[in-house]
Structures are given as C-alpha cells and as structure tokens.
Design a protein around this motif. Structure first.
Motif, PDB file in Angstrom:
ATOM      1  N   GLN A 240       0.827  -1.207   0.000  1.00  0.00           N
ATOM      2  CA  GLN A 240       0.000   0.000   0.000  1.00  0.00           C
ATOM      3  C   GLN A 240       0.867   1.265   0.000  1.00  0.00           C
ATOM      4  OE1 GLN A 240      -2.785   0.317   3.302  1.00  0.00           O
ATOM      5  NE2 GLN A 240      -4.256   1.327   1.961  1.00  0.00           N
ATOM      6  N   ASP A 241       1.953   1.238   0.763  1.00  0.00           N
ATOM      7  CA  ASP A 241       2.843   2.391   0.829  1.00  0.00           C
ATOM      8  C   ASP A 241       3.529   2.657  -0.510  1.00  0.00           C
ATOM      9  OD1 ASP A 241       2.197   2.835   3.449  1.00  0.00           O
ATOM     10  OD2 ASP A 241       3.986   1.872   4.278  1.00  0.00           O
ATOM     11  N   LEU A 242       3.796   1.583  -1.265  1.00  0.00           N
ATOM     12  CA  LEU A 242       4.490   1.732  -2.539  1.00  0.00           C
ATOM     13  C   LEU A 242       3.551   2.070  -3.690  1.00  0.00           C
ATOM     14  CD1 LEU A 242       7.056  -1.193  -2.279  1.00  0.00           C
ATOM     15  CD2 LEU A 242       7.592   1.233  -2.424  1.00  0.00           C
ATOM     16  N   MET A 243       2.256   1.896  -3.451  1.00  0.00           N
ATOM     17  CA  MET A 243       1.288   2.225  -4.493  1.00  0.00           C
ATOM     18  C   MET A 243       1.190   3.739  -4.641  1.00  0.00           C
ATOM     19  SD  MET A 243      -1.769  -0.514  -3.774  1.00  0.00           S
ATOM     20  CE  MET A 243      -2.847   0.201  -5.018  1.00  0.00           C
ATOM     21  N   PHE A 244       0.886   4.169  -5.846  1.00  0.00           N
ATOM     22  CA  PHE A 244       0.770   5.600  -6.117  1.00  0.00           C
ATOM     23  C   PHE A 244      -0.426   5.795  -7.024  1.00  0.00           C
ATOM     24  CE2 PHE A 244       1.621   9.668  -8.068  1.00  0.00           C
ATOM     25  CZ  PHE A 244       2.151  10.403  -7.017  1.00  0.00           C
ATOM     26  N   VAL A 245      -1.449   6.477  -6.527  1.00  0.00           N
ATOM     27  CA  VAL A 245      -2.661   6.696  -7.298  1.00  0.00           C
ATOM     28  C   VAL A 245      -2.713   8.144  -7.779  1.00  0.00           C
ATOM     29  CG1 VAL A 245      -3.927   4.880  -6.107  1.00  0.00           C
ATOM     30  CG2 VAL A 245      -3.991   7.218  -5.207  1.00  0.00           C
ATOM     31  N   PHE A 246      -3.660   8.433  -8.656  1.00  0.00           N
ATOM     32  CA  PHE A 246      -3.701   9.740  -9.312  1.00  0.00           C
ATOM     33  C   PHE A 246      -3.836  10.888  -8.310  1.00  0.00           C
ATOM     34  CE2 PHE A 246      -5.537  13.114 -11.989  1.00  0.00           C
ATOM     35  CZ  PHE A 246      -4.643  13.084 -13.046  1.00  0.00           C
ATOM     36  N   ASP A 247      -4.667  10.704  -7.291  1.00  0.00           N
ATOM     37  CA  ASP A 247      -4.853  11.777  -6.311  1.00  0.00           C
ATOM     38  C   ASP A 247      -3.574  12.085  -5.534  1.00  0.00           C
ATOM     39  OD1 ASP A 247      -7.428  12.090  -7.096  1.00  0.00           O
ATOM     40  OD2 ASP A 247      -8.349  11.076  -5.388  1.00  0.00           O
ATOM     41  N   ASP A 248      -2.623  11.138  -5.536  1.00  0.00           N
ATOM     42  CA  ASP A 248      -1.356  11.366  -4.833  1.00  0.00           C
ATOM     43  C   ASP A 248      -0.472  12.382  -5.550  1.00  0.00           C
ATOM     44  OD1 ASP A 248      -1.945   9.618  -2.777  1.00  0.00           O
ATOM     45  OD2 ASP A 248      -1.085   7.886  -3.800  1.00  0.00           O
ATOM     46  N   LEU A 249      -0.865  12.766  -6.758  1.00  0.00           N
ATOM     47  CA  LEU A 249      -0.090  13.786  -7.474  1.00  0.00           C
ATOM     48  C   LEU A 249      -0.057  15.103  -6.703  1.00  0.00           C
ATOM     49  CD1 LEU A 249      -1.198  13.260 -11.198  1.00  0.00           C
ATOM     50  CD2 LEU A 249       1.027  12.735 -10.198  1.00  0.00           C
ATOM     51  N   GLY A 313      -8.633   5.012 -17.093  1.00  0.00           N
ATOM     52  CA  GLY A 313      -7.628   4.647 -18.091  1.00  0.00           C
ATOM     53  C   GLY A 313      -6.671   5.799 -18.370  1.00  0.00           C
ATOM     54  N   SER A 314      -7.212   7.009 -18.489  1.00  0.00           N
ATOM     55  CA  SER A 314      -6.376   8.181 -18.737  1.00  0.00           C
ATOM     56  C   SER A 314      -5.479   8.482 -17.541  1.00  0.00           C
ATOM     57  CB  SER A 314      -7.258   9.406 -19.037  1.00  0.00           C
ATOM     58  OG  SER A 314      -7.985   9.216 -20.225  1.00  0.00           O
ATOM     59  N   GLN A 315      -6.041   8.336 -16.340  1.00  0.00           N
ATOM     60  CA  GLN A 315      -5.243   8.578 -15.142  1.00  0.00           C
ATOM     61  C   GLN A 315      -4.096   7.582 -15.030  1.00  0.00           C
ATOM     62  OE1 GLN A 315      -8.004   8.573 -11.836  1.00  0.00           O
ATOM     63  NE2 GLN A 315      -8.728  10.655 -12.270  1.00  0.00           N
ATOM     64  N   LYS A 316      -4.361   6.328 -15.350  1.00  0.00           N
ATOM     65  CA  LYS A 316      -3.323   5.310 -15.264  1.00  0.00           C
ATOM     66  C   LYS A 316      -2.243   5.536 -16.323  1.00  0.00           C
ATOM     67  CE  LYS A 316      -6.195   1.797 -13.064  1.00  0.00           C
ATOM     68  NZ  LYS A 316      -6.961   0.539 -13.214  1.00  0.00           N
ATOM     69  N   GLU A 317      -2.643   6.054 -17.483  1.00  0.00           N
ATOM     70  CA  GLU A 317      -1.657   6.339 -18.528  1.00  0.00           C
ATOM     71  C   GLU A 317      -0.718   7.460 -18.069  1.00  0.00           C
ATOM     72  OE1 GLU A 317      -1.528   7.279 -23.336  1.00  0.00           O
ATOM     73  OE2 GLU A 317      -3.374   6.594 -22.379  1.00  0.00           O
ATOM     74  N   ILE A 318      -1.284   8.460 -17.398  1.00  0.00           N
ATOM     75  CA  ILE A 318      -0.466   9.560 -16.867  1.00  0.00           C
ATOM     76  C   ILE A 318       0.446   9.049 -15.757  1.00  0.00           C
ATOM     77  CG2 ILE A 318      -0.545  11.737 -15.566  1.00  0.00           C
ATOM     78  CD1 ILE A 318      -3.058  12.452 -17.160  1.00  0.00           C
ATOM     79  N   LEU A 319      -0.074   8.148 -14.911  1.00  0.00           N
ATOM     80  CA  LEU A 319       0.746   7.584 -13.838  1.00  0.00           C
ATOM     81  C   LEU A 319       1.895   6.749 -14.400  1.00  0.00           C
ATOM     82  CD1 LEU A 319      -1.923   6.539 -11.168  1.00  0.00           C
ATOM     83  CD2 LEU A 319      -0.316   8.439 -11.064  1.00  0.00           C
ATOM     84  N   THR A 320       1.658   6.083 -15.524  1.00  0.00           N
ATOM     85  CA  THR A 320       2.725   5.319 -16.168  1.00  0.00           C
ATOM     86  C   THR A 320       3.859   6.251 -16.591  1.00  0.00           C
ATOM     87  OG1 THR A 320       1.166   3.650 -16.992  1.00  0.00           O
ATOM     88  CG2 THR A 320       3.305   3.807 -18.110  1.00  0.00           C
TER      89      THR A 320
END
Length: 341
Positions: A240-249, A313-320
């Motif tokens: 969980q600590d290593l995960m990074f989601v869009f809102d974490d930007l 999908g768009s958020q995950k592409e930006i996170l990539t």
C-alpha cells in the motif's frame, strides 16, 4: 517567414503519437510495415489506432511532420545509420521518449522475442487461460515478467483466492535462476516459436506487486489489499505504501508536476481531470501558465460526461509516464522526498 510560422502552428496541433502515425503513413505501406515489425504490441496498437483515427490532416501538417523528422536526422550520414545515437534519435523523434524507450532497448540490446515476450501480443484472457493450470510459482513469474497493466488484467480473470496467491508470490519473488527461466521460455516457444532469451533473472518483489495492484480495478484492488493484510499485515502495508494513485499527485512538488505536464497531451489530461479530486485539479492549474490553465478549465467545462473507465484509463496512462520519469530520477513521487513508485 510566414510559411514557417504556418507550418509550426499546424504542427503544434498534433501530439507525438499523431506525428508518428502521419510519418509512417507518408512512408508508404511497405516501408511502414518494416518499421512496425520492430515495434512491441503496445506501440503497434497505439500507432495503428492513431493512424485509423486521423482526420482532417492537411498537406501543411504532413509536410511539417516530415520536415521535422528530416531535420532531426539531418546531421546523420549513410555511414551513421547503424549507430546507437542515430537509432535513439530517430525513434525518440518518431514515437516520443515514453513510447520509444522499450523499443530502443530491445533493438540496441539485440534481444529476440522470447517465449515470455510472445505473451505480450496476446489478449489478457488468453494468457490467463494459458497459465491457469500451471504451478502458482510459474503463474507468478509470468505475471512479474509482463507489464503491470497487462498483469492486472490477467489477474482479473482469476478468482479471489488464486489472485491473492499469485500477488503474494510476486511480492516474495526476488530472482529466478537462468535455467528455470530458459525452461519456461522453451515451453512457451514450443507453442509460439522464437528464440530463448539469455538473461532476465531478477524479477518480482514488493514494488512489482504494488505496480500490478495499481493497475487493478479500484474495487478489486481494495479487496485484494485487505486480503493480503489478513494473511500478512506488514506485506499489505508495504504494498500500500508503494502504491501511487492519481490523487497522490497533489504531494508531488511543483517542479515534478511541471516536468510531468510536458510529457502529457492536453486531451489525455482533460479526461483524467474529469474525475480527479479538486485539490489535484488546482495542483495542475497552478503549475501551468495563466493562459494554459484558463484553456484547460474551459476544456473541462466543455467536456461532456465521460465514462469512469475512460477516466481511470487516462489517469493510469499519466501515472505510467510519472513512474517512468521517477525511475529516471527526473521527478519524485510521494511526499517527504521519498519515491513511491
């Protein structure tokens, strides 16, 4: 001078993927096909989709794309066509840094498509069916080897217990003996043909597990994390600590956000922000010029309803893209100066 300005304006309306599609279409079927043979499945899919969706492309834009490409390689001679620098410059110019990276490495390292690489060309459901009756450790190796987004789709085709077992094994996986990897490649190549790879022994780990869970459907990811914590609370917390989601930007510093925005197209950003927390939207706006922020706000307001799956999908592409920049040391993900990728 006016002609050059018109060309630049026409070109500015095209993103890198569209420019690559126009360039390939300008080359003719045979030459374009030869280039596509060297691309991975995702690159082919993205460029092919861009080709199919190109509309209202005028002659000025075509000439601008070709001129830009020729200018980028004008310093090279026929004797330099085999050089690493030429290949890197050419593919980066054509596809952009993010899309060209994997292709460049594959070409310059002289890597052939291995049995495992063949899986990247398959639908996720097909891969899941292929490994469904294999030993769980084999399943974990396959999932660790493939890209996180594809692995997430593969996991979604298993029931909860199997999904949990695989991701736990991925997190515990540190290295695979070369002989074991060759044997797995041999098994797959008997079905798909190709040549065995010679390296790739280090894979898996908590970071890989976290990246895969990042791409799993949000509801499924939440359930999976809870199940992991029930078995091993410390491991679940690490993932969980290593995960990074869009809102974490919102925790990324301004310099990092600005670097990220340089790599993201406006169309992608508009869709991603439709479902973003207002604090993230404001973080983005404040790291743009006043004019650009106003235009983005207008685009958001004018954008009609968007499916949640498209937003995610768009958020995950930006996170990539963000993770790629973080791995290159260009930005830091997460607060407190610690990378969370």
């Amino acid at each position: 001078m006016a002609e050059d300005t018109n060309s630049e304006n026409a070109l500015s309306k095209l993103n890198r993927l569209e420019r690559a599609a126009i360039l390939l279409m300008s080359l003719g079927e045979q030459d374009a096909a030869e280039i596509l043979k060297h691309m991975g499945p995702k690159e082919v899919q993205r460029v092919g989709t861009a080709m199919a969706t190109l509309t209202n492309i005028n002659q000025t834009q075509v000439e601008g794309v070709v001129s830009e490409f020729l200018e980028a390689v004008s310093g090279q001679t026929g004797m330099g066509l085999g050089s690493d620098a030429y290949i890197r410059n050419m593919l980066t110019q054509a596809l952009g840094t993010d899309k060209a990276g994997a292709l460049i490495d594959r070409i310059l390292l002289g890597g052939n498509t291995t049995g495992l690489d063949s899986l990247k060309w398959m639908e996720s459901r097909q891969v899941a069916d292929l490994i469904r009756h294999e030993h769980p450790q084999i399943q974990a190796i396959v999932v660790s080897y493939l890209d996180a987004d594809q692995s997430a789709e593969i996991l979604s085709n298993f029931d909860e217990k199997v999904r949990l077992d695989i991701i736990m094994r991925v997190a515990a996986l540190e290295a695979v003996q070369p002989a074991a990897l060759h044997e797995l490649n041999d098994i797959l190549e008997r079905q798909f043909s190709g040549k065995a790879g010679t390296q790739t022994t280090s894979m898996g780990g908590v970071k890989v597990a976290a990246n895969i869970v990042n791409f799993v459907d949000s509801t499924m990811a939440s359930d999976l994390l809870e199940q992991i914590k029930e078995v091993d609370e410390d491991l679940g917390t690490q993932i969980q600590d290593l995960m990074f989601v869009f809102d974490d930007l919102v925790d990324v510093d301004d310099r990092g956000i600005q670097a990220l925005l340089r790599e993201v197209s406006t169309d992608l950003l508009v869709v991603a922000l439709k479902g973003a927390d207002p604090t993230v939207q404001e973080k983005i706006f404040k790291n743009m010029s006043k004019r650009a922020a106003e235009l983005l706000r207008d685009d958001l307001e004018a954008k009609g309803p968007v499916k949640l799956s498209e937003v995610e999908g768009s958020q995950k592409e930006i996170l990539t893209i963000a993770r790629r920049l973080a791995d290159a040391g260009e930005i830091v993900l997460g607060g407190g100066g610690e990378a969370m990728v």
